[in-house]
Write a protein that holds these residues in place. Structure first.
Motif, short mmCIF file in Angstrom:
data_model
loop_
_atom_site.label_atom_id
_atom_site.label_comp_id
_atom_site.label_asym_id
_atom_site.label_seq_id
_atom_site.Cartn_x
_atom_site.Cartn_y
_atom_site.Cartn_z
N SER A 172 2.34 36.65 -54.18
CA SER A 172 2.09 35.22 -54.38
C SER A 172 0.84 34.79 -53.63
N GLN A 173 0.57 35.44 -52.54
CA GLN A 173 -0.54 35.03 -51.70
C GLN A 173 -1.13 36.23 -50.99
N VAL A 174 -2.45 36.24 -50.83
CA VAL A 174 -3.10 37.32 -50.09
C VAL A 174 -3.98 36.70 -49.01
N CYS A 175 -3.74 37.07 -47.76
CA CYS A 175 -4.56 36.61 -46.65
C CYS A 175 -5.63 37.66 -46.39
N LEU A 176 -6.88 37.22 -46.30
CA LEU A 176 -8.01 38.12 -46.18
C LEU A 176 -8.72 37.93 -44.85
N PRO A 177 -9.24 39.01 -44.32
CA PRO A 177 -10.11 38.86 -43.15
C PRO A 177 -11.48 38.37 -43.61
N LEU A 178 -12.24 37.81 -42.73
CA LEU A 178 -13.61 37.42 -43.09
C LEU A 178 -14.48 37.36 -41.86
N VAL A 179 -15.77 37.44 -42.09
CA VAL A 179 -16.73 37.33 -40.99
C VAL A 179 -17.21 35.89 -40.89
N ALA A 180 -17.38 35.22 -42.04
CA ALA A 180 -17.77 33.82 -42.06
C ALA A 180 -17.28 33.19 -43.36
N PHE A 181 -17.07 31.86 -43.34
CA PHE A 181 -16.68 31.15 -44.56
C PHE A 181 -17.46 29.85 -44.60
N ASP A 182 -17.53 29.24 -45.81
CA ASP A 182 -18.25 27.96 -45.88
C ASP A 182 -17.36 26.87 -46.46
N GLU A 183 -17.91 25.68 -46.58
CA GLU A 183 -17.14 24.50 -46.98
C GLU A 183 -16.71 24.52 -48.44
N LYS A 184 -17.20 25.48 -49.20
CA LYS A 184 -16.78 25.60 -50.60
C LYS A 184 -15.78 26.74 -50.78
N GLY A 185 -15.44 27.39 -49.69
CA GLY A 185 -14.47 28.49 -49.79
C GLY A 185 -15.10 29.83 -50.11
N TYR A 186 -16.41 29.95 -49.93
CA TYR A 186 -17.03 31.27 -50.09
C TYR A 186 -16.93 32.03 -48.78
N ARG A 187 -16.91 33.33 -48.93
CA ARG A 187 -16.56 34.18 -47.81
C ARG A 187 -17.55 35.31 -47.66
N LEU A 188 -17.85 35.63 -46.41
CA LEU A 188 -18.62 36.84 -46.11
C LEU A 188 -17.65 37.80 -45.42
N GLY A 189 -17.50 38.99 -46.00
CA GLY A 189 -16.62 39.99 -45.39
C GLY A 189 -17.44 41.01 -44.64
N MET A 190 -16.84 42.16 -44.40
CA MET A 190 -17.52 43.20 -43.63
C MET A 190 -18.52 43.99 -44.47
N GLY A 191 -18.53 43.75 -45.76
CA GLY A 191 -19.56 44.39 -46.58
C GLY A 191 -19.09 45.55 -47.44
#
Ligand SMILES: Nc1ncnc2c1ncn2[C@@H]1O[C@H](COP(=O)(O)OP(=O)(O)OP(=O)(O)O)[C@@H](O)[C@H]1O
Ligand SMILES: [Mg+2]
Length: 203
Positions: free
Chosen positions: A127-146
């Motif tokens: 139902s839901q997936v929690c993701l790690p991230l390095v940075a996020f922005d106000e629109k919900g975009y995410r930078l991960g580890m690459g």
């Protein structure tokens, strides 16, 4: 961030700055943030009456997820952890986790359920997936580890019977005004930090 930098260079610098800031936190700051994350994350995740939720074990100075995992298990949620897909390179499957689940180390040295003994499920059954991230922005975009693991697994061009809600977990200071975006980046529906719950898209 300077517009004259190439996209890969912008991402590299942002990753470096954020990881440095995370590593500068003291042990007690991390523990406190992990407890706050647990309180807020539980509130969001348990809105679903029968949550089947994927989390991850924090790694490389990420905000601690142990307290959140524990409280979700205590509240009867089904908790899953990512496992590297055995066939499709750079994609994730998920396996049920309880404190009794036998674990093994994957190629990155991160503990994951031993899929020879724990049931493995495809991503669309969650139902839901929690993701790690390095940075996020106000629109919900995410930078991960690459590695692109989450972007590949939840690729919008890939047909899926159902899409889990994607929720990023982070320290509040990992928020940026704008994350450099690439066509394959999958946006998040929510981000939970040690300070607040942000919802980006109607559910
Ligand atoms: N859906 C996809 N199909 C094929 N390649 C992909 C896809 N999504 C991402 N990639 C590849 O993965 C690489 C890393 O992507 P990106 O820089 O967005 O990683 P990330 O989002 O930081 O990583 P992660 O999702 O693992 O945290 C890119 O070079 C990209 O080509
Ligand atoms: Mg990405």
């Amino acid at each position: 961030m300077s517009e004259s930098l190439s996209l890969p260079e912008q991402k590299r610098r942002l990753r470096q700055a954020m990881r440095r800031a995370r590593r500068a936190l003291s042990r007690s700051e991390r523990t406190r943030a992990g407890k706050r994350l647990a309180r807020l994350g539980r509130r969001l995740i348990l809105k679903n009456r029968h949550p089947r939720v994927a989390l991850y074990f924090s790694h490389d100075s990420e905000i601690p997820t142990g307290a959140l995992i524990q409280t979700l298990l205590e509240h009867g949620a089904e908790v899953y952890l990512p496992v590297l897909h055995p066939v499709y390179h750079n994609r994730l499957w998920f396996a049920r986790y309880t404190p009794e689940t036998p674990m093994v180390r994957n190629t990155y040295g991160i503990a994951e359920p031993d899929i020879r003994r724990a049931g493995r499920v495809p991503p669309w059954t969650l139902s839901q997936v929690c993701l790690p991230l390095v940075a996020f922005d106000e629109k919900g975009y995410r930078l991960g580890m690459g590695g692109g693991y989450y972007d590949r697994t939840f690729d919008r061009a890939r047909p899926m019977p159902k899409r889990p809600r994607l929720t990023g977990l982070a320290y509040e200071f990992q928020r940026q005004a704008h994350i450099p975006r690439e066509p394959w980046d999958v946006p998040l529906e929510a981000v939970v930090t040690d300070q607040q719950i942000r919802l980006f898209r109607p559910t």
